[in-house]
Design an enzyme around this catalytic site. Structure first.
Site, short mmCIF file in Angstrom:
data_model
loop_
_atom_site.label_atom_id
_atom_site.label_comp_id
_atom_site.label_asym_id
_atom_site.label_seq_id
_atom_site.Cartn_x
_atom_site.Cartn_y
_atom_site.Cartn_z
CG ASP A 1 -2.23 0.66 0.96
OD1 ASP A 1 -2.24 1.89 0.72
OD2 ASP A 1 -3.26 -0.03 0.99
CB SER B 1 -6.44 2.53 0.11
OG SER B 1 -5.11 2.91 0.39
CG ASP C 1 -6.31 12.79 1.08
OD1 ASP C 1 -5.43 11.91 1.07
OD2 ASP C 1 -7.44 12.62 1.55
NE ARG D 1 -8.22 3.40 7.15
CZ ARG D 1 -7.57 3.71 6.03
NH1 ARG D 1 -8.25 4.19 5.00
NH2 ARG D 1 -6.27 3.55 5.94
NE ARG E 1 -11.00 6.03 1.37
CZ ARG E 1 -9.69 5.94 1.24
NH1 ARG E 1 -9.06 6.76 0.43
NH2 ARG E 1 -8.99 5.05 1.92
N GLY E 2 -16.28 5.72 1.78
CA GLY E 2 -16.98 5.02 2.83
C GLY E 2 -16.22 4.66 4.08
CE LYS F 1 -4.07 1.48 3.93
NZ LYS F 1 -4.67 2.52 3.09
CG ASP G 1 -1.82 4.87 2.33
OD1 ASP G 1 -1.51 5.95 1.78
OD2 ASP G 1 -2.98 4.63 2.69
CG HIS H 1 -1.36 9.25 4.75
ND1 HIS H 1 -1.50 10.17 3.72
CD2 HIS H 1 -2.10 8.17 4.40
CE1 HIS H 1 -2.29 9.66 2.80
NE2 HIS H 1 -2.67 8.45 3.17
CG ASP I 1 -3.21 0.87 -2.49
OD1 ASP I 1 -1.98 1.13 -2.44
OD2 ASP I 1 -3.97 1.01 -1.52
CG HIS I 2 -2.53 4.82 -3.29
ND1 HIS I 2 -1.63 5.39 -2.41
CD2 HIS I 2 -3.46 4.19 -2.51
CE1 HIS I 2 -2.00 5.13 -1.18
NE2 HIS I 2 -3.10 4.39 -1.20
CG HIS J 1 -2.65 8.84 -1.62
ND1 HIS J 1 -3.90 8.31 -1.78
CD2 HIS J 1 -2.28 8.51 -0.35
CE1 HIS J 1 -4.28 7.69 -0.68
NE2 HIS J 1 -3.32 7.80 0.21
#
Length: 553
Positions: free
Chosen positions: A24, A75, A166, A208, A280-281, A355, A423, A427, A464-465, A495
């Site tokens: 990630d 992600s 971001d 999350r 985004r969820g 993740k 990731d 961050h 994924d990025h 990212h």
């Protein structure tokens, strides 16, 4: 329901399973300075790449369903693309289109929240306060505020969650000042719109996967009850915390309440409407549960106001959360996971908490459950609840421990895992921690490669990025590193737009790969949606016709 995949008669098979490793936030950097991936001693990854077919894949913008190639991948959309083998228009694009056509404002959900507030209540907006376009976009918020005014709403309050991940790590006031001016333009004798509360996204509200419910607890108290340190203005809150906590970045800013005469200006009361405007969820479900669930035991909510609540999108299609949402999410069907279950393929999906939902929920097309309980095994390793720079290795060793048991066990045909290090640590903006995270992950790649050798398995390594590959802010024209007053590089916590690796390590192929129906040179110019067809082919099946092409020829 989908039909079973057809067997590929030209595939001679391998002794062991296909193992998909998602690193990630690990891409190929554009700049030498600030590329923590290239700056790390990635001995095992380099060795695997040197003896394997490999290519670069697109992992941002239109390649993952976002509106333009200026949009960073993330992600959520990355795992969606890898898991469904095709590109669907994603949250940002869907919301923008809904606003552009006016469909959002003619839908029942918007009518509910706006008409309810127009009766005399307050319309509250809570969400990520930036234009990063990963979780939210300020243009969406502004459009809804304008429409609310047209619809006769008299009082509106915004509860801001500062970004710093971001977008630039200390860019909060670059958004606050223009937005305050925008609210002033909209406000008048019949429309009162103001910022009421806020804090950093990694301190309040946006937890999350149940990693740290105390974040949501703090958010609930500050947004709903107005409990928190009081300030006269949002700018004052930001400047005060920056002065009191040297080096603090936006995502970690403490909670604040805007008050007049000692009284909060925007508590959430019975009869109000609330819109959570993130599309985004993953970082939307917990605050949604706090507003919607009657049986709730994650923290003491105290007074729970009776409100008309809506999310920007349906954050979980299985749980149908939230009950009311403004824009329908992409309808992702025929995922790789569904096809594999229909074909009798035994699957293991594993990551740590941060993740876990990505290798399960997002990979399976925003589906919470399994397609077949007998064929699918999901394993979550609990993440540490502390700043990631303090444990940059995260749980990559523990994940690998279980993978080393799974590969030779004979229980699984396909194994997918996510190493979050690049990731989550990326961050933080702390360069040394990111290098540590990369080298810790590389040690685990070496362990996995050895197990693949012994089992006669196939290893696919991708991401994924990008993120850790671009840790410094750069001038877009000159490419020069942006620097702080003391001359040190300005950290970048968002990212990147960089491509990501795709490496196919197949140790039981000898010489010029005579034993497999693909060339040693991989297809170029593809996106990460090609990972699905690639894995399906390596499992000995023919990919669905509507899937994006595999990287192997």
């Amino acid at each position: 329901m989908v039909e079973a995949l057809k067997k590929d008669p030209s595939w001679k098979g391998r002794r062991g399973p296909v193992v998909l490793v998602i690193m990630d936030g690990v891409g190929y950097g554009k700049y030498k300075e600030g590329d923590a991936v290239a700056d790390s001693k990635m001995y095992h990854l380099d060795a695997i790449r040197a003896k394997s077919p490999n290519t670069k894949l697109k992992a941002h913008g239109k390649a993952v369903g976002l509106p333009s190639d200026d949009d960073m991948g993330n992600s959520e959309v990355g795992h969606n693309a890898m898991g469904c083998g095709r590109v669907f228009n994603q949250g940002a694009a869907l919301v923008s289109k809904s606003i552009e056509t006016g469909a959002m404002f003619t839908g029942q959900a918007w009518k509910d929240v706006s008409s309810n507030a127009a009766k005399g209540g307050t319309l509250h907006f809570i969400g990520l306060f930036s234009d990063g376009n990963v979780h939210s976009h300020l243009d969406h918020l502004k459009a809804m505020i304008k429409q609310a005014k047209k619809d006769g709403v008299k009082k509106l309050r915004v509860h801001v969650l500062f970004d710093g991940r971001d977008v630039g790590e200390t860019s909060a006031l670059d958004y606050v000042d223009p937005f305050e001016a925008f609210l002033k333009e909209q406000s008048g004798s019949d429309f009162d719109a103001r910022i009421a509360s806020g804090g950093g996204r990694m301190w309040i509200t946006m937890d999350r996967y149940g990693a740290d419910w105390s974040m949501v607890d703090r958010g609930w108290k500050v947004h709903v009850h107005g409990e928190g340190r009081q300030f006269a203005t949002t700018r004052e809150a930001v400047e005060t915390y920056r002065k009191e906590i040297p080096g603090i970045i936006d995502q970690d800013l403490k909670e604040f309440v805007i008050a007049e005469g000692g009284k909060p200006i925007g508590t959430i009361e019975d009869g109000d409407s609330v819109v959570y405007f993130n599309f985004r969820g993953d970082r939307s479900l917990e605050i949604t549960a706090a507003f919607e669930e009657d049986k709730f035991d994650k923290f003491d909510r105290g007074r729970r106001p009776k409100v008309c609540y809506a999310g920007m999108m349906e954050y979980d299609g299985d749980l149908h959360a939230p009950k009311r949402y403004l824009v329908s999410p992409p309808s992702i069907d025929k995922t790789m996971g569904e096809y594999l279950a229909a074909s009798g393929v035994r699957t293991l999906a594993i990551s740590e908490t941060q993740k876990y939902g990505h290798v399960t929920y997002f990979f399976n097309g925003n589906r919470t459950g399994k397609f077949d309980d007998k064929l699918e095994t999901f394993v979550e390793i609990k993440s540490d609840v502390l700043p990631f720079e303090q444990r940059p290795w995260m749980k990559c060793a523990e994940i690998t421990d279980q993978i080393l048991e799974a590969i030779p066990s004979g229980k699984y045909d396909f194994i997918r895992l996510n190493f979050p290090n690049g990731d989550m640590v990326g961050h933080t903006g702390i360069y040394q921690a990111v290098v540590c995270s990369m080298e810790a992950m590389d040690l685990q790649l070496g362990r996995i490669a050895k197990a693949v050798d012994e089992a006669g398995a196939v290893l696919v390594i991708t991401a994924d990025h990008g993120n850790s590959d671009d840790m410094f802010e750069h001038d877009k024209k000159s490419g020069a590193v942006s620097r702080k007053e003391d001359g040190s590089p300005k950290a970048k916590t968002s990212h990147s737009l960089n491509p990501v690796p795709c490496i196919v390590y197949d140790p039981e192929c000898k010489g010029e790969y005579p034993n497999k129906p693909y060339d040693s040179i991989l297809n170029e110019g593809l996106g990460i949606s090609s990972i699905a067809a690639t894995c399906i082919r390596l499992l000995g099946y023919v990919p669905p016709k509507d899937y994006d092409p595999a990287v192997i020829r």
